[in-house]
Design a protein around this motif. Structure first.
Motif, mmCIF file in Angstrom:
data_model
loop_
_atom_site.group_PDB
_atom_site.id
_atom_site.type_symbol
_atom_site.label_atom_id
_atom_site.label_comp_id
_atom_site.label_asym_id
_atom_site.label_seq_id
_atom_site.Cartn_x
_atom_site.Cartn_y
_atom_site.Cartn_z
ATOM 1 N N SER A 114 29.271 27.666 18.459
ATOM 2 C CA SER A 114 27.943 28.146 18.686
ATOM 3 C C SER A 114 27.015 29.034 17.630
ATOM 4 O O SER A 114 27.814 29.475 16.972
ATOM 5 C CB SER A 114 28.069 28.974 20.329
ATOM 6 O OG SER A 114 28.858 30.016 19.632
ATOM 7 N N THR A 134 19.126 28.244 19.095
ATOM 8 C CA THR A 134 20.559 28.645 19.603
ATOM 9 C C THR A 134 20.634 27.038 19.886
ATOM 10 O O THR A 134 20.156 26.022 20.238
ATOM 11 C CB THR A 134 20.278 29.358 20.971
ATOM 12 O OG1 THR A 134 21.758 29.364 21.231
ATOM 13 C CG2 THR A 134 19.587 28.635 22.096
ATOM 14 N N LEU A 136 24.627 24.307 20.160
ATOM 15 C CA LEU A 136 26.127 24.163 20.195
ATOM 16 C C LEU A 136 26.432 22.955 19.010
ATOM 17 O O LEU A 136 25.610 21.818 19.173
ATOM 18 C CB LEU A 136 26.918 23.729 21.593
ATOM 19 C CG LEU A 136 26.522 24.897 22.476
ATOM 20 C CD1 LEU A 136 27.256 24.264 24.054
ATOM 21 C CD2 LEU A 136 27.575 26.037 22.236
ATOM 22 N N SER A 323 25.229 17.699 18.148
ATOM 23 C CA SER A 323 24.558 18.910 18.220
ATOM 24 C C SER A 323 23.700 18.890 19.359
ATOM 25 O O SER A 323 23.092 18.045 19.632
ATOM 26 C CB SER A 323 23.960 19.504 17.062
ATOM 27 O OG SER A 323 22.717 18.893 16.701
ATOM 28 N N GLY A 325 20.895 21.827 21.072
ATOM 29 C CA GLY A 325 20.169 23.138 20.796
ATOM 30 C C GLY A 325 18.629 23.363 21.483
ATOM 31 O O GLY A 325 18.276 22.364 21.838
#
Length: 489
Positions: A114, A134, A136, A323, A325
């Motif tokens: 993260s 932000t 992952l 990913s 985000g």
């Protein structure tokens, strides 16, 4: 990226994986060795030197030192198992090996990370701009050709070898403590024998001086008697030095300063003895009970795993990553659906030209496996020799002790008769000297023979495995097999 685009990317990856599986099913890329040859060591069915020494059986040798019925010896061995520096070092090595095994096991699973960041920037005279992100990140290396599985198997074998090596250290330390303890008690026994003989020779010297004063002998006999007394006195410091040095060794073996046990061991006790009721297991079972043999077996398994790793390194490597985000200019819009950012990727890497480096690495690991196999065979043969040698020594020392017991009784009788007759003037002084020397020699030899028998039992217990038992996780490795020469690169 839209959800439709992401879904299309997943379809591509699914098709790629299906193609890979079909390729594996064809068998053209398997790294499993195609043929094997067993690396066997011929093990005899029974011990050749066991006749008259021990009966056949399979008695447990766990805590064999208790068989000597010496509480101090048992306490010293138990303390050494807890505080000896070599044992602690082997325990740390085992913890390290198990941790590395867990590292290898983790490589089979996907990784998930993260991240979050906040940025404020300004370009020229423009207003400052904020940026918040932000997300992952996930990645998974597909272990298509078993490189990671081979690494895990190698780490597992290494951990098992480390556990067996810890057992080998414990067995060796227990035997070393027992042997040093027997050496100390033997030195104490020989010191007491020397002191008793010294008292006897001092009495003879007194008789000689009386006879000299009476004019019955010359000063030659008196000087000979004094020489014998001083020579025996000269033996005492060496025996005392041996006792103190052995006490130092025992203290260090139990993790203490050298002088820590001097007072405790100063109390004279007899050499510990054990009953002659040992039941020998068959050679094959003995080898399974020896930690050094088991450690060597696991080292072979680890070496074979490294060969398979080297083979897998020559084949393609597949990796999935993705990913998910959020990316927005303000915190309020960070949770807005429009700020969602996603990506997915599949990649493949395959060696094309390395100037033969990977092929050479396979040959290097195969040569290392061959060396490990030879080490294993040497360990097995050495284990068999140690048991046979211990049995031969025990049989010989028992016979020697029986003969020395008779000789000691005869020498004591001869010395007593010679001294009595010398006091009566029936024999000359040379007879007294010879009988006293013979008495001292036979008594010391008898004490040493008794200590040797006890030491032989210790060496035999150690050679039979020292009571070591693998724990439930240390299962026997599979039969040792190596790739045939025809399948090697």
């Amino acid at each position: 990226m839209s959800w439709a685009t992401a879904h299309s990317g997943f379809n591509v990856i699914r098709g790629l994986i299906f193609s890979i599986l079909m390729l594996m099913q064809s068998g053209c890329m398997s790294v499993t060795p195609q043929s094997f040859e067993t690396a066997a060591v011929t093990v005899p069915a029974a011990w050749s030197a066991a006749d008259g020494v021990a009966k056949a059986g399979n008695a447990s040798l766990a805590q064999w030192w208790v068989r000597f019925n010496d509480p101090l010896l048992a306490n010293l061995v138990s303390q050494a198992m807890l505080t000896n520096t070599s044992v602690k070092s082997a325990q740390a090595a085992l913890r390290q090996a198990r941790a590395l095994r867990d590292v290898s096991a983790a490589a089979l699973w996907p990784t998930l990370d993260s991240s979050a960041s906040a940025q404020r920037g300004k370009l020229g005279n423009n207003s400052a701009v904020n940026k918040f992100t932000t997300g992952l990140d996930a990645a998974w290396e597909l272990d298509i050709f078993g490189a990671n599985r081979s690494a895990l198997e190698t780490s597992e074998a290494t951990a098992r070898a480390s556990a067996a090596s810890l057992g080998d250290v414990q067995v060796s330390i227990a035997a070393e403590v027992a042997l040093d303890y027997i050496t100390l008690r033997d030195a104490q026994a020989r010191l007491e024998i020397a002191k008793n003989n010294l008292a006897s020779q001092q009495e003879t010297l007194q008789i000689t001086q009386w006879r000299l004063q009476a004019g019955l002998i010359t000063s030659i006999e008196a000087e000979q008697a004094r020489t014998a007394v001083e020579q025996l006195r000269a033996v005492l410091p060496g025996l005392q030095t041996n006792i103190e040095q052995t006490s130092h060794a025992l203290a260090v073996l139990t993790g203490q300063p050298p002088a820590a046990l001097l007072m405790q061991l100063a109390v004279v006790q007899s050499v510990p003895e054990v009953a002659n009721d040992l039941a020998l297991s068959i050679p094959a079972e003995t080898l399974r009970q020896r930690p050094d043999v088991r450690a060597s077996e696991h080292e072979v398994a680890a070496a074979l795993g490294r060969v398979q790793q080297a083979e897998a390194a020559r084949l393609p490597n597949f990796r999935l990553s993705g990913s998910l985000g959020l990316n927005a200019m303000t915190l309020d819009t960070l949770t807005n659906g429009a700020s969602l950012v996603s990506s997915v990727m599949a990649d493949i890497s395959m060696p094309i030209f390395d100037a033969g480096s990977r092929r050479a690495q396979v040959r290097a690991q195969q040569a290392a496996l061959d060396q490990t196999l030879m080490t294993y065979k040497t360990t097995v043969l050495t284990a068999l020799q140690e048991v046979e040698d211990a049995l031969v020594a025990l049989r010989g020392d028992r016979e020697r002790l029986l003969r020395l017991e008779d000789a000691t009784e005869a020498a004591g009788n001869a010395a007593l008769l010679a001294r009595q007759r010398y006091s009566s003037g029936l024999v000359d002084f040379q007879v007294v000297l010879e009988t006293q020397r013979a008495q001292l020699t036979t008594q010391a030899s008898k004490a040493s023979a008794r200590a040797d028998v006890s030491a032989d039992h210790v060496r035999l217990y150690k050679a039979l495995g020292g009571g070591w038992r693998p724990d439930d996780n240390d299962v026997p490795p599979t039969p040792i097999e190596t790739p045939s020469r025809s399948s090697r690169l």
